[in-house]
Write a protein that holds these residues in place. Sequence first.
Motif, PDB file in Angstrom:
ATOM      1  N   GLN A  49      -9.451  13.533  11.254  1.00 29.26           N
ATOM      2  CA  GLN A  49     -10.497  12.918  10.422  1.00 29.26           C
ATOM      3  C   GLN A  49     -11.510  13.958   9.970  1.00 29.26           C
ATOM      4  O   GLN A  49     -11.941  13.963   8.818  1.00 29.26           O
ATOM      5  CB  GLN A  49     -11.219  11.815  11.201  1.00 29.26           C
ATOM      6  N   GLU A  50     -11.883  14.842  10.891  1.00 30.20           N
ATOM      7  CA  GLU A  50     -12.853  15.892  10.540  1.00 30.20           C
ATOM      8  C   GLU A  50     -12.287  16.841   9.495  1.00 30.20           C
ATOM      9  O   GLU A  50     -13.041  17.491   8.759  1.00 30.20           O
ATOM     10  CB  GLU A  50     -13.249  16.658  11.803  1.00 30.20           C
ATOM     11  N   SER A  51     -10.951  16.903   9.403  1.00 31.88           N
ATOM     12  CA  SER A  51     -10.291  17.750   8.403  1.00 31.88           C
ATOM     13  C   SER A  51     -10.033  17.007   7.100  1.00 31.88           C
ATOM     14  O   SER A  51      -9.373  17.543   6.201  1.00 31.88           O
ATOM     15  CB  SER A  51      -8.962  18.287   8.956  1.00 31.88           C
ATOM     16  N   GLY A  52     -10.501  15.762   7.009  1.00 32.10           N
ATOM     17  CA  GLY A  52     -10.386  15.026   5.766  1.00 32.10           C
ATOM     18  C   GLY A  52      -9.252  14.034   5.700  1.00 32.10           C
ATOM     19  O   GLY A  52      -8.931  13.523   4.618  1.00 32.10           O
ATOM     20  N   VAL A  53      -8.636  13.713   6.837  1.00 30.71           N
ATOM     21  CA  VAL A  53      -7.546  12.745   6.862  1.00 30.71           C
ATOM     22  C   VAL A  53      -8.119  11.360   7.153  1.00 30.71           C
ATOM     23  O   VAL A  53      -9.022  11.206   7.981  1.00 30.71           O
ATOM     24  CB  VAL A  53      -6.485  13.118   7.917  1.00 30.71           C
ATOM     25  N   THR A  54      -7.591  10.361   6.473  1.00 28.78           N
ATOM     26  CA  THR A  54      -8.033   8.971   6.625  1.00 28.78           C
ATOM     27  C   THR A  54      -6.892   8.154   7.226  1.00 28.78           C
ATOM     28  O   THR A  54      -5.734   8.317   6.841  1.00 28.78           O
ATOM     29  CB  THR A  54      -8.422   8.381   5.265  1.00 28.78           C
ATOM     30  N   PHE A  55      -7.221   7.268   8.158  1.00 28.38           N
ATOM     31  CA  PHE A  55      -6.201   6.478   8.851  1.00 28.38           C
ATOM     32  C   PHE A  55      -6.418   4.984   8.636  1.00 28.38           C
ATOM     33  O   PHE A  55      -7.554   4.498   8.630  1.00 28.38           O
ATOM     34  CB  PHE A  55      -6.231   6.745  10.363  1.00 28.38           C
ATOM     35  N   GLY A  70       0.945  16.352   0.886  1.00 31.62           N
ATOM     36  CA  GLY A  70      -0.347  16.253   0.231  1.00 31.62           C
ATOM     37  C   GLY A  70      -1.070  14.951   0.515  1.00 31.62           C
ATOM     38  O   GLY A  70      -2.216  14.769   0.103  1.00 31.62           O
ATOM     39  N   ALA A  71      -0.412  14.031   1.185  1.00 28.89           N
ATOM     40  CA  ALA A  71      -1.056  12.749   1.512  1.00 28.89           C
ATOM     41  C   ALA A  71      -2.215  12.977   2.475  1.00 28.89           C
ATOM     42  O   ALA A  71      -2.113  13.784   3.402  1.00 28.89           O
ATOM     43  CB  ALA A  71      -0.046  11.793   2.133  1.00 28.89           C
ATOM     44  N   ARG A  72      -3.290  12.249   2.246  1.00 29.78           N
ATOM     45  CA  ARG A  72      -4.431  12.306   3.165  1.00 29.78           C
ATOM     46  C   ARG A  72      -4.783  10.911   3.676  1.00 29.78           C
ATOM     47  O   ARG A  72      -5.825  10.722   4.288  1.00 29.78           O
ATOM     48  CB  ARG A  72      -5.643  12.939   2.473  1.00 29.78           C
ATOM     49  N   ALA A 129       5.203  10.812  -6.112  1.00 32.89           N
ATOM     50  CA  ALA A 129       3.780  10.522  -6.318  1.00 32.89           C
ATOM     51  C   ALA A 129       3.234   9.678  -5.172  1.00 32.89           C
ATOM     52  O   ALA A 129       2.108   9.901  -4.709  1.00 32.89           O
ATOM     53  CB  ALA A 129       3.577   9.804  -7.652  1.00 32.89           C
ATOM     54  N   TRP A 130       4.006   8.718  -4.699  1.00 34.08           N
ATOM     55  CA  TRP A 130       3.567   7.897  -3.556  1.00 34.08           C
ATOM     56  C   TRP A 130       3.416   8.759  -2.305  1.00 34.08           C
ATOM     57  O   TRP A 130       2.461   8.587  -1.539  1.00 34.08           O
ATOM     58  CB  TRP A 130       4.556   6.765  -3.309  1.00 34.08           C
ATOM     59  N   ARG A 131       4.367   9.683  -2.082  1.00 32.45           N
ATOM     60  CA  ARG A 131       4.287  10.544  -0.892  1.00 32.45           C
ATOM     61  C   ARG A 131       3.044  11.417  -0.914  1.00 32.45           C
ATOM     62  O   ARG A 131       2.531  11.791   0.155  1.00 32.45           O
ATOM     63  CB  ARG A 131       5.536  11.424  -0.794  1.00 32.45           C
ATOM     64  N   ARG A 132       2.567  11.743  -2.096  1.00 29.10           N
ATOM     65  CA  ARG A 132       1.338  12.545  -2.179  1.00 29.10           C
ATOM     66  C   ARG A 132       0.087  11.712  -1.922  1.00 29.10           C
ATOM     67  O   ARG A 132      -1.004  12.265  -1.736  1.00 29.10           O
ATOM     68  CB  ARG A 132       1.247  13.225  -3.552  1.00 29.10           C
ATOM     69  N   LYS A 133       0.242  10.396  -1.941  1.00 30.49           N
ATOM     70  CA  LYS A 133      -0.908   9.503  -1.744  1.00 30.49           C
ATOM     71  C   LYS A 133      -1.002   8.966  -0.321  1.00 30.49           C
ATOM     72  O   LYS A 133      -2.082   8.909   0.272  1.00 30.49           O
ATOM     73  CB  LYS A 133      -0.816   8.320  -2.716  1.00 30.49           C
ATOM     74  N   VAL A 134       0.144   8.498   0.220  1.00 30.08           N
ATOM     75  CA  VAL A 134       0.105   7.714   1.454  1.00 30.08           C
ATOM     76  C   VAL A 134       1.414   7.875   2.212  1.00 30.08           C
ATOM     77  O   VAL A 134       2.471   8.120   1.609  1.00 30.08           O
ATOM     78  CB  VAL A 134      -0.135   6.209   1.122  1.00 30.08           C
ATOM     79  N   LEU A 192       0.813  -1.222   0.000  1.00 28.77           N
ATOM     80  CA  LEU A 192       0.000   0.000   0.000  1.00 28.77           C
ATOM     81  C   LEU A 192       0.840   1.262   0.000  1.00 28.77           C
ATOM     82  O   LEU A 192       0.386   2.320  -0.453  1.00 28.77           O
ATOM     83  CB  LEU A 192      -0.914   0.011   1.231  1.00 28.77           C
ATOM     84  N   THR A 193       2.076   1.181   0.523  1.00 29.09           N
ATOM     85  CA  THR A 193       2.939   2.360   0.600  1.00 29.09           C
ATOM     86  C   THR A 193       3.991   2.393  -0.500  1.00 29.09           C
ATOM     87  O   THR A 193       4.881   3.244  -0.489  1.00 29.09           O
ATOM     88  CB  THR A 193       3.626   2.433   1.978  1.00 29.09           C
TER      89      THR A 193
END
Length: 521
Positions: A190-196, A161-163, A78-83, A52-53
């Motif tokens: 999470q409320e700011s749009g971050v997913t864990f 830029g990762a979320r 590109a990966w750092r911007r994703k995860v 995944l990373t």
Amino acid sequence: MSTPPLVEARGIVKRYGPTVALQDGQLTVLPGESHALVGRNGAGKSTLVAVLTGLQVPDAGSVRFDGEPAPPLADRDAWRRKVACVYQKPTVVPDLTVAENLFVNRQPTGRGGFISWRRLRAEASEVLQTWDVRVDPDARTADLNVEDRQMVEIARALSFGARFIVLDEPTAQLDNREIERLFTRMRALQESGVTFLFISHHLQEVYEVCQTVTVLRDARWITTAPVGELPRAALVEAMAGEVLAARERAAVRDAVAPDAPVALEARGLTSPAYENVDLTVRHGEVVGLAGSSGSGKVQLAESFAGLHTPTGGSARLDGEQLVFGDVQAALRAGVGCVPRDRHEQGLVSGMSIGDNATMSVLGRLGRYGFVGTERKRGLAAQLIDRLDIHTEGPDQPVSDLSGGNAQKVVMARALASDPRLLVLINPTAGVDVKSKESLLARMDSAREDGTAVLVVSDELDDLRRCDRVLVLFHGRVVAEHAAGWHDHELIASIEGVDHGHGISPGDDPRTPGRSERGPGE
């Protein structure tokens, strides 16, 4: 209309040589949620995270972010911007400041291409303020506590830029108050749009902070379900799997006589990895040590083999004081050991099978420093026969052997000294089924010969052969299970669910009641 997944992995397969690390990895994570990934050691969690990373390419299957295929492996930006993954072991540079860590290898520059320290501090302050990380950007990272270092790593990932943030055992080194603060910050992010993606051995934390849970077992996806709809008993059962009654019962054997002499007696053993451990193993008894990867079980067993020196407490073997921190002294005292990694600790790859099997008893094979070649070959041949090692003979290079036969050579060396205490650490890891049974049969034989055996393993089948299993949780012995335990009972203790008080099918997962932890845990 349903929300499209932020991250989707399907049919992930990953092999390392003959070892299948992941056979059917699946994961679907929705935007803004905290998604738990759980499974016992060896279930495939780390392999799935590596895929995944972007650290590993799967042999089969696909990964998509926001519906788009994952970037090429070589495109790290590109990966750092994703995860990003925040590991249990920090990846920040301790001697750099917070600001320097946030922008390492991408510092803002001014005239002449030199680093603009003013802009660096300003941009670091902006990142920290944006994500409500209350840390001084000029502070040396080594001076921060674990909790704040983790938040710096999260802020660094978000600045790319990762979320989607993977948290790998984030609470392992935190106390209860720090854990509560971490969870509060996670909810705010999470409320700011971050997913864990939240990975933890502590199931009560899954119920406290996550909305969805995915279970891996035996390198396969088992289930994904809303946390609120999955009682703890059902979650533990999913991790343990269907267990036949015959497997739940301990192997048929006579119980160890209560008056059997004590071989190993430890009192108050303490080190950075474990605390105030009392332990006895009688002659002819097999005692198992179970626990998660951070429980301290391996370090405790290695201490008896001379690999570590506890900071407190003492141990005796047949009444004689056991010397710590000295492998040769442990051997002389009568301790035989199968170490946790046969490649790094167990075998000398450039030597023969015979040399590897007999190196712990060379003093018995000659006088004045000279080793009798024929005596060594004779003993090696006996050990090869005793362990059923499939080989052309004692002179064959050990590097030629399969994993199972190589592990038998390590076991042969441990048994060559006729130990009074046999310490086995993950003795069947990475071996085939037939070799596994052969190795466990040697453990049974040692028990029958009156040897005291201490077994550390993540494999339930290894622990099923034990007379007793002690469970360590954050360095403390929290439960003891007599032979005949059920899988879900042992796993519940390992995962810290109620610390040995058992699990009722009616347990309400919404009232987790996290157990107390000691200082510094």
